[in-house]
Design a protein around this motif. Structure first.
Motif, PDB file in Angstrom:
ATOM      1  N   GLY A 144       0.816  -1.195   0.000  1.00  0.00           N
ATOM      2  CA  GLY A 144       0.000   0.000   0.000  1.00  0.00           C
ATOM      3  C   GLY A 144       0.860   1.259   0.000  1.00  0.00           C
ATOM      4  N   ASP A 145       0.204   2.420   0.035  1.00  0.00           N
ATOM      5  CA  ASP A 145       0.988   3.656   0.071  1.00  0.00           C
ATOM      6  C   ASP A 145       1.315   4.006   1.524  1.00  0.00           C
ATOM      7  N   ARG A 146       2.058   5.096   1.707  1.00  0.00           N
ATOM      8  CA  ARG A 146       2.522   5.438   3.048  1.00  0.00           C
ATOM      9  C   ARG A 146       1.368   5.779   3.991  1.00  0.00           C
ATOM     10  N   ASP A 147       0.325   6.425   3.486  1.00  0.00           N
ATOM     11  CA  ASP A 147      -0.821   6.745   4.340  1.00  0.00           C
ATOM     12  C   ASP A 147      -1.475   5.471   4.873  1.00  0.00           C
ATOM     13  N   VAL A 148      -1.576   4.471   4.017  1.00  0.00           N
ATOM     14  CA  VAL A 148      -2.159   3.194   4.434  1.00  0.00           C
ATOM     15  C   VAL A 148      -1.279   2.532   5.479  1.00  0.00           C
ATOM     16  N   MET A 149       0.030   2.567   5.269  1.00  0.00           N
ATOM     17  CA  MET A 149       0.941   1.951   6.238  1.00  0.00           C
ATOM     18  C   MET A 149       0.891   2.660   7.580  1.00  0.00           C
ATOM     19  N   VAL A 150       0.777   3.967   7.575  1.00  0.00           N
ATOM     20  CA  VAL A 150       0.652   4.719   8.826  1.00  0.00           C
ATOM     21  C   VAL A 150      -0.627   4.316   9.558  1.00  0.00           C
ATOM     22  N   GLN A 151      -1.719   4.171   8.808  1.00  0.00           N
ATOM     23  CA  GLN A 151      -2.983   3.766   9.431  1.00  0.00           C
ATOM     24  C   GLN A 151      -2.844   2.396  10.101  1.00  0.00           C
ATOM     25  N   ARG A 152      -2.134   1.485   9.451  1.00  0.00           N
ATOM     26  CA  ARG A 152      -1.952   0.148  10.026  1.00  0.00           C
ATOM     27  C   ARG A 152      -1.036   0.184  11.242  1.00  0.00           C
ATOM     28  N   MET A 153      -0.009   1.014  11.204  1.00  0.00           N
ATOM     29  CA  MET A 153       0.864   1.173  12.370  1.00  0.00           C
ATOM     30  C   MET A 153       0.071   1.742  13.547  1.00  0.00           C
ATOM     31  N   GLU A 154      -0.751   2.754  13.278  1.00  0.00           N
ATOM     32  CA  GLU A 154      -1.525   3.383  14.349  1.00  0.00           C
ATOM     33  C   GLU A 154      -2.513   2.400  14.969  1.00  0.00           C
ATOM     34  N   ARG A 155      -3.102   1.568  14.139  1.00  0.00           N
ATOM     35  CA  ARG A 155      -4.020   0.547  14.679  1.00  0.00           C
ATOM     36  C   ARG A 155      -3.269  -0.425  15.578  1.00  0.00           C
ATOM     37  N   ALA A 156      -2.081  -0.873  15.143  1.00  0.00           N
ATOM     38  CA  ALA A 156      -1.292  -1.802  15.945  1.00  0.00           C
ATOM     39  C   ALA A 156      -0.881  -1.167  17.267  1.00  0.00           C
ATOM     40  N   GLN A 157      -0.479   0.097  17.218  1.00  0.00           N
ATOM     41  CA  GLN A 157      -0.074   0.790  18.441  1.00  0.00           C
ATOM     42  C   GLN A 157      -1.259   0.935  19.391  1.00  0.00           C
ATOM     43  N   LYS A 158      -2.405   1.309  18.854  1.00  0.00           N
ATOM     44  CA  LYS A 158      -3.598   1.477  19.680  1.00  0.00           C
ATOM     45  C   LYS A 158      -4.008   0.153  20.320  1.00  0.00           C
ATOM     46  N   ALA A 159      -3.799  -0.954  19.601  1.00  0.00           N
ATOM     47  CA  ALA A 159      -4.148  -2.275  20.140  1.00  0.00           C
ATOM     48  C   ALA A 159      -3.201  -2.694  21.252  1.00  0.00           C
ATOM     49  N   GLY A 160      -1.997  -2.103  21.280  1.00  0.00           N
ATOM     50  CA  GLY A 160      -1.047  -2.435  22.342  1.00  0.00           C
ATOM     51  C   GLY A 160       0.168  -3.210  21.889  1.00  0.00           C
ATOM     52  N   ALA A 161       0.430  -3.258  20.594  1.00  0.00           N
ATOM     53  CA  ALA A 161       1.622  -3.959  20.107  1.00  0.00           C
ATOM     54  C   ALA A 161       2.880  -3.344  20.729  1.00  0.00           C
ATOM     55  N   VAL A 162       3.846  -4.189  21.084  1.00  0.00           N
ATOM     56  CA  VAL A 162       5.046  -3.727  21.788  1.00  0.00           C
ATOM     57  C   VAL A 162       6.249  -3.611  20.861  1.00  0.00           C
TER      58      VAL A 162
END
Length: 401
Positions: A144-162
């Motif tokens: 995906g593009d960078r905006d999509v990757m940022v959205q996926r990173m933010e979701r992982a962080q919000k879920a609590g990924a370490v």
């Protein structure tokens, strides 16, 4: 304490297994041929997938006859977390070998005191997996593009990924000498009828899913906000059509994750000393010496052959992990002696998951723990921290740099 039901009924198979090899044989008996075939598949002639395991057998261990230690330690800090053994769960895609999939694996990782790696091609949402194992590392491909990757990173962080694992070693090699297993895009009535002859004899595998738990072949962690999850092949298409990343992209990914989460960033797929040095320059916290389990560029040497030169070059600057071909505790010991901070396992725990769900994954981790302990005992060592290259018998020309 009640007796295990397999003791009450001697005709019922003991669910415990003594080795990863036994777990694999049970998984093969239990799984439909296409499912099992997807797990064992390697690219092209399978040269790399074979060497990943065979190379470990070339390294010897020379035991002591006396002077052993009664207590042996194998805990270690990896990516800022203390683990009870130096074996982490490597992220693998859609785990349709068991209805609980990645959640069962996460529970096993948590129960055995180690870290869980979750693929963004997984069949379970990151939120459910982090709930099952709070110490979960989220893995991303460059898709995906960078905006999509940022959205996926933010979701992982919000879920609590370490932490974040970036897997970038993929050449999309399609040709397999033995043919590729059939993997349907989705499981619907038409697909079930067509594939019935291949699964009808796997009664135990079918029974555990039941009518309400049809194997899920979607990738929920790639769903856009408010949208539906793509199928595995939809996700795969996005991956194939995204232009491959540059080292500047790796640095951007590392910096962006640092801003979003501030937790460790691991680059998976390093197979060369020069790439390891570039990874250090890009600011990564850790690397995994890996050839994608033999599913990438066939002819890549076994990762255990690549490990020592890379660890010697950058091991004082970043944490060096390794994955590929680990099936025994003695394999783990050999990797640690050659410079790995820890190893990641993939197929090994999938065999356990297929054979006996969460308990099977725990069984695999226990098998590896026991093998590490036995190797330390025989070598006369009290801790994995005492392992060095001098502990091993390594043939001349074994290392590849």
């Amino acid at each position: 304490m009640s007796r295990p039901d397999w003791l009450e009924n001697p005709w019922k198979q003991n669910p415990w297994f003594e080795s990863v090899a036994v777990a694999q044989r049970r998984a093969q008996k239990r799984l439909p041929a296409p499912v099992y075939g997807a797990l064992v598949a390697g690219s092209e002639r399978g040269q790399t997938i074979h060497d990943n395991q065979a190379a470990f057998a070339e390294i010897g261990l020379l035991p002591h006859v006396a002077g052993h230690h009664a207590d042996r330690a194998m805990s270690r800090t990896v990516l800022g977390h203390e683990v009870s053994l130096p074996v982490l769960i490597s992220p693998t895609g859609v785990q349709a070998v068991h209805p609980d999939g990645e959640v069962a694996v996460a529970r096993a990782a948590h129960a055995r005191g180690t870290l869980m790696g979750l693929s963004n091609f997984a069949s379970k949402p990151v939120e459910e997996v982090v709930e099952a194992c709070p110490r979960t590392l989220f893995q991303m491909y460059w898709t995906g593009d960078r905006d999509v990757m940022v959205q996926r990173m933010e979701r992982a962080q919000k879920a609590g990924a370490v932490g974040l694992i970036a897997t970038l070693d993929w050449s999309f090699s399609m040709g397999r000498d033995w043919g590729s297993p059939e993997i349907p895009e989705r499981i619907d009535l038409k697909t079930m009828v067509r594939m019935a002859p291949q699964v009808a004899t796997k009664v135990r595998w079918l029974r555990q899913f039941g009518p309400r738990h049809i194997p899920d072949l979607t990738a929920p962690n790639l769903a856009p906000p408010g949208g539906s999850a793509p199928t595995f092949f939809g996700a795969y298409y996005e991956w194939m059509t995204t232009p491959p990343p540059s080292w500047e992209d790796v640095a951007w990914m590392r910096e962006t994750w640092g801003q979003i989460s501030g937790t460790p960033f691991l680059l998976k797929g390093v197979a060369r000393v020069d790439d390891a040095r570039r990874a250090v320059d890009a600011g990564v916290d850790a690397i995994s010496v890996s050839n994608h389990g033999g599913n990438n560029l066939d002819g890549t040497p076994a990762t255990i052959r690549l490990l020592h030169p890379i660890a010697r070059a950058v091991g004082d600057q970043v944490e060096v992990l390794m994955d590929g071909g680990v099936r025994r505790g003695s394999d783990v010991v050999k990797a640690l002696a050659l410079g790995a901070r820890a190893v990641l396992i993939g197929r090994a725990y999938l065999w356990g998951l297929a054979a006996n769900g969460q308990a099977g994954v725990e069984n695999v981790l226990d098998v590896l723990r026991g093998g590490i302990d036995s190797a330390l005992l025989g070598l006369g060592l009290s801790s994995i921290d005492e392992l060095t290259p001098e502990t091993l018998i390594v043939p001349e020309g074994f290392h590849v740099s």
